[in-house]
Scaffold this motif. Sequence first.
Motif, short mmCIF file in Angstrom:
data_model
loop_
_atom_site.label_atom_id
_atom_site.label_comp_id
_atom_site.label_asym_id
_atom_site.label_seq_id
_atom_site.Cartn_x
_atom_site.Cartn_y
_atom_site.Cartn_z
N VAL A 6 0.84 -1.21 0.00
CA VAL A 6 0.00 0.00 0.00
C VAL A 6 0.87 1.26 0.00
O VAL A 6 0.62 2.22 -0.74
CB VAL A 6 -0.96 -0.01 1.21
N GLY A 7 1.93 1.25 0.81
CA GLY A 7 2.82 2.41 0.87
C GLY A 7 3.51 2.67 -0.46
O GLY A 7 3.56 3.80 -0.94
N CYS A 8 4.02 1.59 -1.07
CA CYS A 8 4.69 1.75 -2.37
C CYS A 8 3.70 2.20 -3.43
O CYS A 8 4.04 2.99 -4.32
CB CYS A 8 5.34 0.42 -2.79
N GLY A 9 2.44 1.70 -3.33
CA GLY A 9 1.42 2.13 -4.29
C GLY A 9 1.14 3.62 -4.17
O GLY A 9 0.98 4.32 -5.18
N ILE A 11 3.21 5.90 -3.03
CA ILE A 11 4.38 6.63 -3.57
C ILE A 11 4.36 6.64 -5.08
O ILE A 11 4.62 7.66 -5.73
CB ILE A 11 5.68 5.99 -3.03
N TRP A 12 4.05 5.46 -5.66
CA TRP A 12 4.05 5.36 -7.14
C TRP A 12 2.98 6.27 -7.76
O TRP A 12 3.24 6.95 -8.75
CB TRP A 12 3.78 3.91 -7.54
N LEU A 13 1.76 6.27 -7.09
CA LEU A 13 0.70 7.13 -7.62
C LEU A 13 1.08 8.61 -7.53
O LEU A 13 0.88 9.40 -8.47
CB LEU A 13 -0.61 6.87 -6.86
N ALA A 14 1.64 8.99 -6.37
CA ALA A 14 2.03 10.39 -6.20
C ALA A 14 3.14 10.79 -7.17
O ALA A 14 3.10 11.87 -7.78
CB ALA A 14 2.47 10.62 -4.74
N TYR A 15 4.12 9.91 -7.31
CA TYR A 15 5.24 10.22 -8.21
C TYR A 15 4.75 10.32 -9.65
O TYR A 15 5.15 11.21 -10.40
CB TYR A 15 6.30 9.14 -8.07
N SER A 16 3.86 9.37 -10.04
CA SER A 16 3.36 9.38 -11.41
C SER A 16 2.56 10.65 -11.69
O SER A 16 2.67 11.25 -12.76
CB SER A 16 2.48 8.14 -11.67
N MET A 268 7.99 14.21 0.27
CA MET A 268 6.88 13.36 0.66
C MET A 268 7.28 11.88 0.68
O MET A 268 6.89 11.10 1.53
CB MET A 268 5.71 13.57 -0.30
N ILE A 269 8.13 11.48 -0.29
CA ILE A 269 8.59 10.08 -0.34
C ILE A 269 9.42 9.74 0.88
O ILE A 269 9.30 8.64 1.45
CB ILE A 269 9.39 9.86 -1.64
N GLN A 270 10.24 10.68 1.35
CA GLN A 270 11.06 10.42 2.55
C GLN A 270 10.18 10.16 3.78
O GLN A 270 10.44 9.23 4.56
CB GLN A 270 11.99 11.60 2.79
N ILE A 271 9.10 10.96 3.93
CA ILE A 271 8.20 10.77 5.07
C ILE A 271 7.48 9.43 4.95
O ILE A 271 7.34 8.67 5.93
CB ILE A 271 7.19 11.93 5.14
#
Length: 862
Positions: A6-9, A11-16, A268-271
């Motif tokens: 869920v966390g990686c998802g 991050i991926w959505l936010a980054y995309s 945001m990714i670091q947090i």
Amino acid sequence: MMVLAVGCGIIWLAYSEQEKIIHQNQKTMAEEVSMTISTYFSGLADNLQIVAKSSHFSSLPLSGQKEILIDLLTDKKKMFHECSVLTPDGHEILKLSRFYTYMPYELGNLSSDPLFIRARNGEPAFSPIYIYPNTGLISVDIAIPVINEQGSVTHVLKGTARILSLWKMIEKIDMGMSGYAYVVDNKGHFIAYKTISEILEKYGTLMTAYPPVQEFVSGQMTKKDKISSYIGLQGKEVIGSYAPIEGTDWAVITELPTSEAFENITRMIQITLAALIIGVICSILLGFFLSRYLTDPILNLTTTVDRIGHGNLETEIYEISRPDEIGILARGIARMQKNLRDTYLDLELRISELTLAREELRISEEQYRTIFEHSENPLILVEKDCTITLINKKFEELWGYSQKEVVGKKKWTEFVANQEDLDRMITFNKRRQSGDKNVPNMYDFRFKTYSGEIRDILISVTQMPGTGQTLATLIDVTEQKKFEQELIQKNRDLHEAYEKLTANEEELRKSYNSLATYEQELRKSEQKYRSVVEDQTELILRFNPDGKVLFVNDAFCSFFKSDRDEIVRSGLTFSGIAAFASELLNRISSLAKENPMVTFEQKFLVPDSEEKWLNVTIRGIFSESRFISEFQSVARDITDRKRAEEALERARNKLSLLNAITFEDIRNYVFTLSGYLEVQKDMIPDAGIISLIEREQNIVKKVSQSIEFAKDYQDMGIKPAHWQNVLQVYLFAISHLDLSHIERIEEIKGVYVYADPLLEKAFFNLAQNLVTHGKDTITRLHIYTKMQETDLVIVFEDNGQGIPDDLKEYLFTRRNDVKKGLGLYFVSEVLAITGIRIQETGIYGKGARFEIIVPQGKYRTE
């Protein structure tokens, strides 16, 4: 794992989403910069369009067009610094610059320029951006068509504008703290940037290594309609995009460093990663306690089943005594283990029996295959339908196909060369398949290889019992048959040679007698010609490339006051002929098979210190291998002629100086007399006397013209004729006349004529004659060349009134009754010095047409 997923998802959505926004912003910035450039260029074109449509620009004379362009360069000096007007055929007729004054001979022809071609076809055109050489400014050329009221293109207006102010407009566009933009052309070359130094360093550099430039040049977008990050122009990792510039074939490339683009998402990714680490630690602790009760027993059973599956049927099974589902599973695996052990022992016995039988069969098959493959002759096995089943290496070498290309894919009928052999072999095969025992097992046929070569083959055919297959052995007898034919032919040749030898013996006997007679005649001829050479007054010397003297005649020895034996013994190093020999050695380096002779005149000092002039001809004598075997020098004493020429040149110079002084004195007297007559006319009120004075002034004017003509005429032929570029001489001649109101067409590039140095004066008189007599009617002046059999004709014509037929025969004579009659007479006399003629062939009412006829040998083209 769920927390991690869920966390990686997230991050991926936010980054995309952030990446999508960044790419969209870059695309928007690129389009905004492109719109700014396109608007600026449209403004440049509009300013030129206003000039082209103002005051009927196409119908104005050249002076009016010049005034309009001067106003444009003055009013728009921050935009344009050069303008030019071109005719529909590409000739520059007017060119103005704020920094440079163009001379008429600097105006060129741009008919092949793509910018001019597009404008001539009716559409505005922009050139690539470049550095203007006179100012160092970043500039661009704009060309627009000038269209008249009938819709036809009458001119092309070309302007050169600077674009430094354009980049100041681009800097106002928000491209981030460290974002920037640059421009490339449709080939991917760097052409514009905000920093002048960067432009000077990278201008014209190929930028296709950068993904946005590569996509613009190829015209293909990425599948995701975006460009991944890459190392940009400033050496940093960037996100880039591009946008084509409307109305040009360029594109704007915008780049933003990824460090600035992803600054917020990185924080945001670091947090989020910190939260994920905490969740993973908690998940590990929970999994550890659950595995102690459920996971470990299941893993043990899984390991046990894996060992049984790999053949270890003695593996110990745990957890059999548990009452739950794990215990039931363990007991079922134990029963399966016992059944597999019994089945394995039965299969092992059967497999050993089959293995023994297969090994015996393999050994037998290997023996027969070895015999087949290593046979010294090509072998082939075919089926009933003629399909090839098997071939050996020798057959591969014979046919040229590999076994993979033949087996199961080709039939034996494909390698039979002719139809007669094929029909015979098919008949034999059918009879053999039907059981006929009288079919021949060995016969000849013609074999066709893969490369098309035809071979003679002896084939032996064997029917394989019980299979329907046929085994054929092929023996190549091509070389044997060829050898037999060669033996037969050599025997015939030997017989013919014997007969010829008998016939030639008699001919050789006759030839020997003829040679003996010819030798005696040759000795007599040699003695006769030696006497002729010795009696010659010319200086004759023969020597070889090593400097050895082969022959000198008496005249040579007498001229250099030397002994023949000493010259022959010492060769070209003999001191008495050292200067002459040195000059010969310098000249012979230019001799070749295509140019075997060289002639020159040179002054020498003979042994008594007397100066002598020689006309020397050196000829190289070549062997059959195209190398020089000997040199022959023939020299003639021209000392008396040279001294006469020098005396004549001194007399001519003195006479020329006397003429110049006399002409200058007469000109001064005529000028003074004209002044006195003019003063006298003002002092006398009597109209009759004034009329006489005016007639006297006309006579003085004619005297002055005659003096000018006589001065030019006395210079005629004084200086030697030489090769002259016709176009260059013509342009120099008309530069002294005002031809701005006349359209000029020069189609005479690369033509040279051998003429007197006064050729420029002759062209000036021709042009002045047309301008003087047709100044109110002539609007076009055309000079071009054509061939008339072996002669070159230079045509000089206009579109004026022309010359009446009754005056044509007097045009090139010296006349006193026609005004300026001496001009054309002077032209004909100048041209006649080198054998060039002139005639007038125009039609009265349609224009004058002068044809200058240059004979063969007096012109050349380059």
